[in-house]
Design a protein around this motif. Structure first.
Motif, PDB file in Angstrom:
ATOM      1  N   ASP A  60      45.249  54.341 113.291  1.00 55.08           N
ATOM      2  CA  ASP A  60      44.962  53.612 112.048  1.00 55.08           C
ATOM      3  C   ASP A  60      45.832  54.142 110.910  1.00 55.08           C
ATOM      4  OD1 ASP A  60      43.059  52.113 113.298  1.00 55.08           O
ATOM      5  OD2 ASP A  60      41.337  53.163 112.441  1.00 55.08           O
ATOM      6  N   GLU A  61      46.232  53.234 110.031  1.00 51.30           N
ATOM      7  CA  GLU A  61      46.972  53.607 108.835  1.00 51.30           C
ATOM      8  C   GLU A  61      46.095  53.425 107.599  1.00 51.30           C
ATOM      9  OE1 GLU A  61      51.707  53.214 108.861  1.00 51.30           O
ATOM     10  OE2 GLU A  61      50.672  51.289 108.895  1.00 51.30           O
TER      11      GLU A  61
ATOM     12  N   VAL B   6      42.412  56.863 116.020  1.00 48.79           N
ATOM     13  CA  VAL B   6      43.806  57.253 116.216  1.00 48.79           C
ATOM     14  C   VAL B   6      44.692  56.014 116.129  1.00 48.79           C
ATOM     15  CG1 VAL B   6      45.462  58.201 117.869  1.00 48.79           C
ATOM     16  CG2 VAL B   6      43.218  59.269 117.606  1.00 48.79           C
TER      17      VAL B   6
ATOM     18  N   LEU C 149      40.175  64.617 109.718  1.00 47.37           N
ATOM     19  CA  LEU C 149      41.243  64.028 110.515  1.00 47.37           C
ATOM     20  C   LEU C 149      42.483  64.907 110.546  1.00 47.37           C
ATOM     21  CD1 LEU C 149      41.282  60.467 108.859  1.00 47.37           C
ATOM     22  CD2 LEU C 149      40.034  61.089 110.937  1.00 47.37           C
ATOM     23  N   ARG C 150      43.304  64.684 111.567  1.00 44.56           N
ATOM     24  CA  ARG C 150      44.705  65.119 111.534  1.00 44.56           C
ATOM     25  C   ARG C 150      45.528  63.866 111.281  1.00 44.56           C
ATOM     26  NH1 ARG C 150      48.809  65.724 115.636  1.00 44.56           N
ATOM     27  NH2 ARG C 150      47.242  65.330 117.270  1.00 44.56           N
ATOM     28  N   VAL C 151      46.371  63.898 110.262  1.00 43.87           N
ATOM     29  CA  VAL C 151      47.153  62.729 109.884  1.00 43.87           C
ATOM     30  C   VAL C 151      48.621  63.106 109.752  1.00 43.87           C
ATOM     31  CG1 VAL C 151      45.198  61.692 108.657  1.00 43.87           C
ATOM     32  CG2 VAL C 151      46.878  63.070 107.385  1.00 43.87           C
TER      33      VAL C 151
ATOM     34  N   THR D 257      49.102  58.039 108.899  1.00 47.96           N
ATOM     35  CA  THR D 257      48.580  57.510 110.158  1.00 47.96           C
ATOM     36  C   THR D 257      47.660  58.543 110.795  1.00 47.96           C
ATOM     37  OG1 THR D 257      50.559  56.163 110.559  1.00 47.96           O
ATOM     38  CG2 THR D 257      49.188  56.668 112.460  1.00 47.96           C
ATOM     39  N   VAL D 258      46.565  58.101 111.367  1.00 51.65           N
ATOM     40  CA  VAL D 258      45.614  59.003 112.014  1.00 51.65           C
ATOM     41  C   VAL D 258      46.166  59.453 113.362  1.00 51.65           C
ATOM     42  CG1 VAL D 258      43.274  59.252 112.922  1.00 51.65           C
ATOM     43  CG2 VAL D 258      43.683  57.844 110.877  1.00 51.65           C
ATOM     44  N   SER D 259      46.247  60.775 113.560  1.00 48.39           N
ATOM     45  CA  SER D 259      46.707  61.344 114.826  1.00 48.39           C
ATOM     46  C   SER D 259      45.569  61.920 115.657  1.00 48.39           C
ATOM     47  CB  SER D 259      47.741  62.456 114.563  1.00 48.39           C
ATOM     48  OG  SER D 259      48.847  61.965 113.837  1.00 48.39           O
TER      49      SER D 259
ATOM     50  N   LEU E 151      37.483  55.635 111.136  1.00 45.56           N
ATOM     51  CA  LEU E 151      38.904  55.551 111.447  1.00 45.56           C
ATOM     52  C   LEU E 151      39.151  56.031 112.869  1.00 45.56           C
ATOM     53  CD1 LEU E 151      40.147  56.996 108.052  1.00 45.56           C
ATOM     54  CD2 LEU E 151      40.609  54.677 108.868  1.00 45.56           C
TER      55      LEU E 151
ATOM     56  N   ASP F 244      52.264  67.218 110.338  1.00 48.66           N
ATOM     57  CA  ASP F 244      50.867  66.835 110.499  1.00 48.66           C
ATOM     58  C   ASP F 244      49.996  67.647 109.553  1.00 48.66           C
ATOM     59  OD1 ASP F 244      51.488  64.993 112.397  1.00 48.66           O
ATOM     60  OD2 ASP F 244      50.616  66.080 114.093  1.00 48.66           O
TER      61      ASP F 244
ATOM     62  N   VAL G 198      40.968  62.565 115.419  1.00 52.19           N
ATOM     63  CA  VAL G 198      39.707  62.444 114.685  1.00 52.19           C
ATOM     64  C   VAL G 198      38.792  63.603 115.078  1.00 52.19           C
ATOM     65  CG1 VAL G 198      37.674  61.024 114.243  1.00 52.19           C
ATOM     66  CG2 VAL G 198      39.909  59.931 114.576  1.00 52.19           C
TER      67      VAL G 198
END
Length: 221
Positions: free
Chosen positions: A103-104, A101, A69-71, A89-91, A99, A136, A93
């Motif tokens: 989602d926390e 985008v 992920l990028r978070v 937070t998901v930025s 998960l 990020d 996938v």
């Protein structure tokens, strides 16, 4: 099966650490509640040979992680008995369907904690610094642990080597301090602006090369 065994072991260790903390709650000094507590801690730098070997292995292993992920961190780090966690937070996938985008969840690692050493206290980070709010990060995770923190799911980094698989999408300058004595622990204040902690320039170069390779494979959209 591998993940289930991992979570069973981690769950047992977490419960033991929590019980220990509760038992000694009247004598335990929570340094993390003090102002500027990080200035009072040491942090370990990864020795050169171990760093180079770990980076070489991670380049092969990390793309097979079940969740990539990028978070973005949405809160400061929290320290509990035996474990440090941080809400993200998901930025974006890259791999995995658990998960999405937006989602926390709470991010943690078996190598994230604050602990007492024989000559002081230290922060353990898997040789990667605390995530900065507003930045990020590329992260490589295991599947859902089934654990929660403050009502949000708790996900563990997929760490098979010494280094926590977390890479900032920004360029962050790193430096190293020549450790005094037989350990590689140095005052956190001397490397607090680093993204990564290594005991030599060659180690920093190996990690930087790994980071650039991972960011090329998983670019921010």
């Amino acid at each position: 099966m591998k993940n289930k065994i991992f979570y069973a072991i981690v769950g047992g260790l977490f419960a033991a650490a929590l019980a220990f903390g509760i038992f000694f709650r009247f004598s335990y000094t929570n340094i993390t509640a003090e102002e500027n507590y990080l200035d009072k801690l040491d942090v370990g730098e990864l020795p050169e040979e171990l760093c180079i070997g770990a980076c070489r292995s991670m380049a092969q292993e990390l793309p097979a992680s079940p969740i990539i992920l990028r978070v973005s961190p949405t809160d400061e780090i929290e320290h509990h008995f035996g474990r440090s966690v941080q809400r993200v937070t998901v930025s974006q996938v890259f791999a995995g369907e658990e998960l999405a985008v937006g989602d926390e969840f709470y991010l943690t690692c078996v190598r994230w904690s604050v602990f007492v050493r024989s000559d002081g206290q230290a922060i353990e980070r898997g040789f990667v610094n605390i995530l900065r709010e507003g930045s990020d990060y590329l992260v490589f995770l295991l599947t859902d642990s089934g654990m929660e923190n403050r009502g949000l799911p708790l996900y563990f980094l997929n760490i098979d080597q010494f280094i926590a698989p977390v890479f900032c999408y920004e360029d962050i300058a790193n430096t190293f301090v020549t450790p005094a004595g037989r350990t590689t622990y140095v005052p956190y204040t001397q490397v607090k602006d680093n993204e990564f902690f290594a005991a030599s320039q060659a180690g920093l170069d190996a990690w930087s090369a790994l980071k650039q390779e991972m960011l090329r494979k998983y670019p921010a959209a």
